[in-house]
Scaffold this motif. Structure first.
Motif, short mmCIF file in Angstrom:
data_model
loop_
_atom_site.label_atom_id
_atom_site.label_comp_id
_atom_site.label_asym_id
_atom_site.label_seq_id
_atom_site.Cartn_x
_atom_site.Cartn_y
_atom_site.Cartn_z
N ASP A 22 37.22 51.11 39.47
CA ASP A 22 36.40 50.50 38.41
C ASP A 22 37.21 49.38 37.78
O ASP A 22 38.02 49.62 36.91
N ASP A 23 37.04 48.17 38.29
CA ASP A 23 37.79 47.06 37.71
C ASP A 23 37.10 45.75 38.08
O ASP A 23 37.28 45.23 39.17
N ASP A 24 36.32 45.23 37.15
CA ASP A 24 35.51 44.05 37.45
C ASP A 24 36.35 42.82 37.77
O ASP A 24 35.91 41.93 38.48
N VAL B 15 31.89 43.77 44.49
CA VAL B 15 32.43 43.97 45.84
C VAL B 15 33.94 43.91 45.72
O VAL B 15 34.49 42.93 45.21
N TYR B 16 34.63 44.96 46.21
CA TYR B 16 36.09 44.97 46.08
C TYR B 16 36.79 44.61 47.37
O TYR B 16 37.82 43.97 47.37
N LEU B 17 36.24 45.06 48.49
CA LEU B 17 36.97 44.93 49.75
C LEU B 17 35.95 45.22 50.86
O LEU B 17 35.36 46.29 50.87
N ALA B 18 35.75 44.24 51.75
CA ALA B 18 34.73 44.38 52.79
C ALA B 18 33.43 44.90 52.16
O ALA B 18 32.92 44.29 51.23
N ASN C 115 42.17 49.11 35.60
CA ASN C 115 43.27 48.24 35.20
C ASN C 115 44.25 48.01 36.35
O ASN C 115 45.46 48.17 36.21
N VAL C 116 43.70 47.60 37.49
CA VAL C 116 44.50 47.44 38.70
C VAL C 116 45.26 46.12 38.66
O VAL C 116 44.72 45.09 38.28
#
Lengths: 246, 450
Positions: B192-194, B222-225, B248-249
């Motif tokens: 969860d990190d926009d 979309v985070y990855l693929a 909070n990545v």
């Protein structure tokens, strides 16, 4: 010479499984390096196809489920425009899953996907193993012998009608059905409909063929295209031929 | 049991021979010998693991995730039987069990089985091992000539996990999350990190259509693929709410990454969002097994890079090895490398052997364009070096920056001479093995076989 190569990709978000993007990239970059304009558009499910708006129509491959969706849509919404384009001498270039839809039908798992009937051929999914591996075929274009090298991976077996011409003769690999010794199709009213199982993707390994498609789409001879530095392209072609064992 | 004892003895003899002959790598040969003699060997031996087993599968990140789980579980006093070297088909797992067997297989050196399993072998292995928990991380387009289409693997997995307890699933991967549909109390993990969200689905995204009704998903992130926050506007299927969540990545190039887990900061010594996902999977699995959060975090923070996964060696210049094998994995490596600077020296090694996939078309699906602006020199090597060089050229890299040297040793030496500062090596799987063998021969790397 026409200034712009106008390419239309069919279902770019569904029919792109074997790096079809690489084929489009070859056409695009080479046109740009030659100072030609390049326009890429896409048509999706439900979209209408304007047969006069493009010089080259590209149909790639997809997963079974996506291919079935596209087959229905193409037969319903785009068949007439495709025939119109073929009669006008537009290049229709179809790879793998797209190739299987150029003919009458593709029969698999008891269902029959409709084709668009541009060429006289039929495809059937057999129980046998998928036909997978490096492949090289020999073909004659404008009186000169050429080799296309690529990779094939298909469950369908394609059979050409008695008067239908293949794209080439198999040197290594399986080809249309693993038996006939033929690969692909070339036909249509102006001989500009080309289908093949070769991907990997095909055009980066055979830049000369990208040029032939480009020239044909622009109604020119290949010799009229500005030469490019193709040392890396030639090396990739040689490596693909080696992989196929010729 | 006589067959088992005979099989174990034969497997051990083969293993000793292979090691004496200097054949490194996570060999599956002893296991093949064992299962030839006793087809049910995996079942019999894993039944002796008194604390049970867990299995991990995914297209990408299996080896790293298993290393993280090992780092966590070892803190709790577990004695692991673990296919650490990454041989993850039935033969490799049988080899690992044979290696741990004592007294003709009546006893094992460990009490807890930790097995990473090839996507294609999951059903067979799970049936024999009867795992307590099963962690399924992701499904991406991978070697189509070996694995077939993605949907086919997803269908196989769905049949394997139907009604299975102990599932740990990636909520952000719609293909994987949907496997929990009929399972009792699956555990979900997700991000969860926009701020991490990409502007659109990447080209190589495969699972864009709803598993249930076929309609296109809409993504709010979309985070990855194809991993992200998705919902089907037609039937309403949506990302399940995960209980193990990274917020909070922070991604720091190829060095490390950090994120918040349940209000605590995790400093991960591995880079990239893909490793955050691996860490989340490992955390979700071990929390489910009852490990406390302190041990989970300490274990994640202590993990060392798995073989060739962002491992850095001193070869005169600091040289980082980053395995690539399919578009989704390659994109994450390229995205991570692009954070490293703007004058990168790279050695790309593209092989087309069976374990790499004979079909090299995947390099055209990966987004090498991400790197083009950051490359000072690119050396292409391997059995299909020219194809990789060509991919870089068509991605937009100035061809004068590209050198093709098929031979790996010569390619490596050329790349090492190409400048100073760090060198980044991006090999395919068999290229990584060759590289490691080469470096071991030159005395520049430890043998990795353990």
């Amino acid at each position: 010479m026409a200034d712009v190569l106008r390419v239309c990709a069919f279902y770019p978000d569904l029919m792109n499984i074997y790096a079809d993007r690489g084929n489009l990239q070859l056409l695009q970059r080479r046109a740009q390096w030659r100072g030609l304009g390049f326009e890429l558009s896409g048509v999706g499910l439900g979209d209408e196809l304007d047969p006069d708006a493009h010089d080259l129509l590209y149909i790639g491959g997809g997963q079974d489920r996506d291919q079935a969706l596209c087959a229905e849509d193409m037969a319903t919404n785009k068949r007439a425009a495709l025939h119109h384009a073929a009669e006008d001498g537009k290049v229709i270039f179809a790879v793998c899953g797209g190739y299987q839809l150029l003919g009458h039908a593709y029969e698999l798992d008891g269902t029959k996907l409709p084709g668009v009937g541009l060429v006289d051929l039929e495809t059937v999914r057999e129980d046998g193993p998928r036909l997978i591996g490096n492949v090289a075929i020999e073909l004659e274009l404008d009186g000169t012998r050429h080799v296309l090298a690529g990779f094939e991976n298909h469950g369908g077996r394609t059979r050409l009608g008695a008067h239908t011409r293949p794209l080439g003769r198999v040197l290594k690999g399986h080809g249309n059905d693993g038996r006939s010794g033929f690969e692909g199709v070339r036909g249509g009213p102006r001989d500009t409909v080309v289908g093949t199982y070769l991907h990997g993707p095909l055009l980066p390994k055979n830049a000369w063929f990208a040029d032939w498609l480009t020239a044909t789409a622009l109604h020119r001879a290949v010799s009229e295209l500005k030469p490019l530095d193709d040392r890396l392209e030639d090396a990739a072609h040689a490596a693909a031929r080696r992989a196929a064992g010729i | 049991m006589i067959r088992l004892a005979a099989g174990v003895a034969a497997a051990k003899a083969v293993g000793t021979l292979a090691r004496t002959a200097g054949r490194g790598g996570g060999t599956s040969l002893p296991g093949k010998v064992l299962t030839r003699v006793e087809p049910d060997a995996i079942r019999h031996l894993s039944a002796r693991l008194t604390r049970g087993s867990v299995v991990i599968s995914a297209t990408n990140g299996k080896t790293t995730t298993a290393a993280m789980v090992a780092s966590i579980l070892e803190r709790t006093g577990a004695h692991l039987v673990h296919n650490r070297a990454g041989a993850n088909m039935a033969g490799g797992i049988a080899s690992t069990l044979a290696g741990a067997a004592r007294n003709g297989g009546r006893r094992l050196t460990g009490d807890f089985g930790l097995f990473e399993v090839d996507e294609f072998w999951l059903g067979q292995v799970a049936e024999q091992v009867e795992p307590r928990a099963m962690l399924l991380g992701n499904l991406f387009r991978d070697q189509l000539d070996r694995y077939g289409e993605l949907e086919t693997i997803a269908d196989r997995w769905a049949a394997i996990v139907r009604n299975r307890a102990g599932l740990v699933l990636n909520a952000d991967d719609p293909l994987v999350a949907d496997l929990g549909r009929n399972a009792p109390e699956p555990v979900y993990f997700g991000v969860d990190d926009d701020r991490l969200a990409l502007p659109e689905l990447q080209h190589a995204s495969d699972s864009k259509h709803c598993r249930r009704c076929g309609h296109a998903y809409t993504y709010s992130a979309v985070y990855l693929a194809h991993l992200g926050h998705y919902k089907c506007p037609n039937c309403g299927q949506e990302r399940p709410t995960p209980t193990v969540v990274a917020t909070n990545v922070q991604l720091n190039g190829i060095r490390n990454a950090a994120f918040d887990l349940d209000g605590r900061r995790v400093e991960l010594p591995l880079p990239g969002l893909y490793n955050v996902y691996n860490a989340l999977g490992a955390a979700a699995l071990t929390l489910k097994l009852g490990v406390g959060l302190d041990d989970v975090i300490a274990g994640l923070q202590a993990v060392a890079p798995a073989f060739g996964r962002a491992e850095t060696l001193d070869l005169g210049r600091p040289t980082s090895l980053l395995l690539v094998k399919n578009p989704a994995g390659a994109n994450e490596v390229l995205r991570t490398l692009a954070l490293e600077g703007t004058e990168l020296d790279l050695l790309g090694v593209l092989n087309d052997r069976v374990a790499d996939g004979r079909d090299v078309s995947w390099v055209w699906d990966a987004d090498w364009e991400l790197l083009v602006g950051s490359v000072r020199s690119f050396t292409a090597s391997g059995t299909r070096a020219a194809e990789l060089a060509l991919r870089m050229k068509y991605a937009g890299l100035d061809p004068t920056k590209i050198t093709v040297i098929d031979n790996l040793e010569h390619g490596l030496d050329h790349a090492l001479r190409s400048g100073d500062g760090p060198l980044y090596v991006i090999p395919t799987y068999t290229a990584l093995l060759e590289l490691r063998e080469l470096l071991t021969r030159r005395g520049q790397a430890e043998a990795y076989w353990r």
